[in-house]
Design a protein around this motif. Structure first.
Motif, short mmCIF file in Angstrom:
data_model
loop_
_atom_site.label_atom_id
_atom_site.label_comp_id
_atom_site.label_asym_id
_atom_site.label_seq_id
_atom_site.Cartn_x
_atom_site.Cartn_y
_atom_site.Cartn_z
N VAL A 280 23.65 -1.13 74.69
CA VAL A 280 22.95 -2.64 74.42
C VAL A 280 22.95 -2.87 72.98
O VAL A 280 22.98 -4.06 72.68
N ASP A 281 22.88 -1.84 71.93
CA ASP A 281 22.96 -2.19 70.52
C ASP A 281 24.17 -2.01 69.99
O ASP A 281 24.26 -1.74 68.71
N GLY A 282 25.26 -1.91 70.77
CA GLY A 282 26.67 -1.53 70.44
C GLY A 282 27.42 -2.63 69.84
O GLY A 282 26.80 -3.95 69.65
N ASP A 283 28.53 -2.62 69.64
CA ASP A 283 29.51 -3.77 68.91
C ASP A 283 29.94 -4.66 70.03
O ASP A 283 29.93 -4.61 71.22
N VAL A 284 29.55 -6.02 69.73
CA VAL A 284 29.57 -7.12 70.71
C VAL A 284 31.23 -7.25 71.11
O VAL A 284 30.98 -7.66 72.21
N TYR A 285 32.04 -7.01 70.24
CA TYR A 285 33.36 -7.18 70.49
C TYR A 285 33.85 -5.88 70.76
O TYR A 285 34.95 -5.76 70.81
N GLY A 286 33.12 -4.95 71.32
CA GLY A 286 33.83 -3.57 71.75
C GLY A 286 34.70 -3.43 73.15
O GLY A 286 35.39 -2.47 73.22
N ILE B 175 4.03 -8.00 82.72
CA ILE B 175 4.40 -6.58 83.05
C ILE B 175 4.40 -5.27 82.40
O ILE B 175 3.86 -4.33 82.48
N ALA B 176 4.96 -5.67 81.04
CA ALA B 176 4.73 -4.71 80.04
C ALA B 176 5.08 -5.16 78.69
O ALA B 176 5.95 -5.99 78.54
N ASP B 177 4.20 -5.09 77.78
CA ASP B 177 4.23 -5.54 76.59
C ASP B 177 5.25 -4.83 75.77
O ASP B 177 4.84 -4.20 74.88
N LEU B 178 6.56 -5.57 75.88
CA LEU B 178 7.65 -4.89 74.97
C LEU B 178 8.17 -6.06 74.19
O LEU B 178 8.33 -7.12 74.96
N PRO B 179 8.96 -5.81 73.22
CA PRO B 179 9.60 -6.99 72.68
C PRO B 179 10.66 -7.41 73.64
O PRO B 179 11.21 -6.62 74.54
N VAL B 180 10.67 -8.69 73.54
CA VAL B 180 11.90 -9.34 74.35
C VAL B 180 13.15 -9.95 73.53
O VAL B 180 12.97 -10.53 72.60
N VAL B 181 14.38 -9.55 74.00
CA VAL B 181 15.39 -9.79 73.35
C VAL B 181 16.23 -11.09 74.67
O VAL B 181 16.67 -10.58 75.24
N GLY B 182 16.16 -12.18 74.19
CA GLY B 182 16.55 -13.07 74.88
C GLY B 182 17.91 -14.10 74.15
O GLY B 182 17.71 -14.07 72.79
N GLU B 183 18.68 -14.28 74.92
CA GLU B 183 19.78 -15.09 74.50
C GLU B 183 19.46 -16.36 73.84
O GLU B 183 19.87 -16.42 72.51
N ALA C 146 15.48 -1.63 78.35
CA ALA C 146 16.23 -0.70 77.73
C ALA C 146 15.41 -0.03 76.83
O ALA C 146 14.09 -0.32 76.45
N GLU C 147 15.93 1.19 76.49
CA GLU C 147 15.06 2.14 75.47
C GLU C 147 16.21 3.07 74.71
O GLU C 147 17.41 3.58 75.17
N GLY C 148 16.11 2.95 73.65
CA GLY C 148 17.18 3.68 72.83
C GLY C 148 18.72 3.29 72.79
O GLY C 148 19.54 3.87 72.79
N GLY C 149 18.79 2.21 73.12
CA GLY C 149 19.98 1.43 73.10
C GLY C 149 20.72 1.57 74.51
O GLY C 149 21.88 1.02 74.55
N GLY D 131 15.45 -0.12 70.30
CA GLY D 131 13.93 0.47 70.75
C GLY D 131 13.71 0.05 72.34
O GLY D 131 14.74 -0.18 72.98
N ALA D 132 12.57 0.23 72.66
CA ALA D 132 12.30 -0.12 73.99
C ALA D 132 12.14 -1.59 73.80
O ALA D 132 11.31 -2.25 72.90
N CYS D 133 12.96 -2.34 75.22
CA CYS D 133 12.78 -3.78 74.93
C CYS D 133 13.02 -4.12 76.39
O CYS D 133 13.55 -3.43 77.14
#
Length: 285
Positions: free
Chosen positions: A255-261, A77-85, A128-131, A100-102
């Protein structure tokens, strides 16, 4: 930029066409993975098909197979990095793409339920893009319910635009997750926050919890751990539906913030404000 009315209409039509096409592609991919991997293994897992990643965090062979297929499909669909669990569990450096874009993927959200042979569970995908999440999709693997949202474009359930609604109950209905709080914070929350609400079950599945907050089932939810694959799609969808999902201090969920925020999700801004005020007034442990 040409801002003549006919130019704006043409631009918006092209945008809507792209969005609907993207939704159809994502839905087709979610259905394919569900039918090929997730449902055939539902209630058919052997003991060796389930592992504990640590901290009572299960993973199944279906999680890994689902993520592999989702990665392949999203690349088409779109060649972006994938961030998977599961990818991040194997290689934590994968999280660096969140700024970034992902694509962001939870291949089976609600694995604890799935591994025990009970609902709810689903698939979560965000772009997502830019967090910040730009698009999000939530698929219930058993019912086929498909939630979609695009930043600034509203929230949809099975193609119908929806507006978040409260339950209308007093006290409001709350699903409060205490799972990842430290003991002192858990005790303070139970003493000062929980009595202000009618508590309901926590589904252990963000793919179910976020829809409940917009569809008149729950009024407010409190989350401690805020992993991107759990919350990127749902938080965007709830905000686009007219509810509110934000950090307790009012800052947007990144999405790029503190995991326990911490994160408050609510069916309306007013309900969000009520929970935020109670948290601010709660004695600090």
């Amino acid at each position: 930029m040409d801002l003549r009315p006919d130019a704006r209409l043409h631009r918006d039509q092209r945008r809507l066409s792209f969005v609907s096409t993207l939704d159809r592609e994502i839905l087709a991919l979610m259905r394919e993975v569900t039918e090929r991997v997730i449902l055939p293994r539902y209630r058919n897992l052997a003991a060796h098909d389930i592992e504990d990643k640590g901290g009572n965090d299960p993973v199944t062979i279906a999680d890994r197979e689902s993520e592999a297929l989702l990665r392949e499909g999203l690349a088409r669909i779109a060649d972006l990095p994938v961030v998977g669990e599961e990818g991040c569990h194997a290689d934590p450096e994968e999280r660096r793409h969140l700024s970034g874009a992902c694509w962001i993927v939870d291949p089976i959200d609600g694995t604890r339920n799935y591994a025990n042979g009970k609902p709810p569970f689903g698939i979560l995908i965000a772009r997502a893009e830019g967090g910040l999440a730009q698009s999000g999709w939530i698929f219930d693997c058993l019912t086929g319910r498909f939630c979609a949202a695009h930043l600034g474009g509203g929230a949809f359930v099975d193609g119908t635009r929806i507006a978040a609604r409260e339950t209308g109950e007093l006290p409001p209905v709350a699903a409060i997750s205490l799972v990842f709080m430290d003991p002192a914070k858990r005790a303070a929350t139970m003493e000062h926050i929980c009595p202000q609400y009618r508590l309901t079950d926590i589904p252990y599945c963000a793919a179910e919890q976020y829809p409940r907050l917009a569809l008149g089932i729950n009024d407010v939810s409190l989350f401690e751990r805020t992993l991107a694959w759990d919350h990127a799609a749902g938080a965007l969808w709830l905000n686009e539906a007219g509810g509110r999902a934000a950090r307790p201090d009012g800052s947007p969920y990144r999405v790029d913030g503190d995991v326990y925020g911490g994160l408050i999700g609510a069916a309306s801004p007013a309900l969000w404000d009520g929970m935020a005020a109670r948290l601010a007034a709660m004695p600090q442990p």
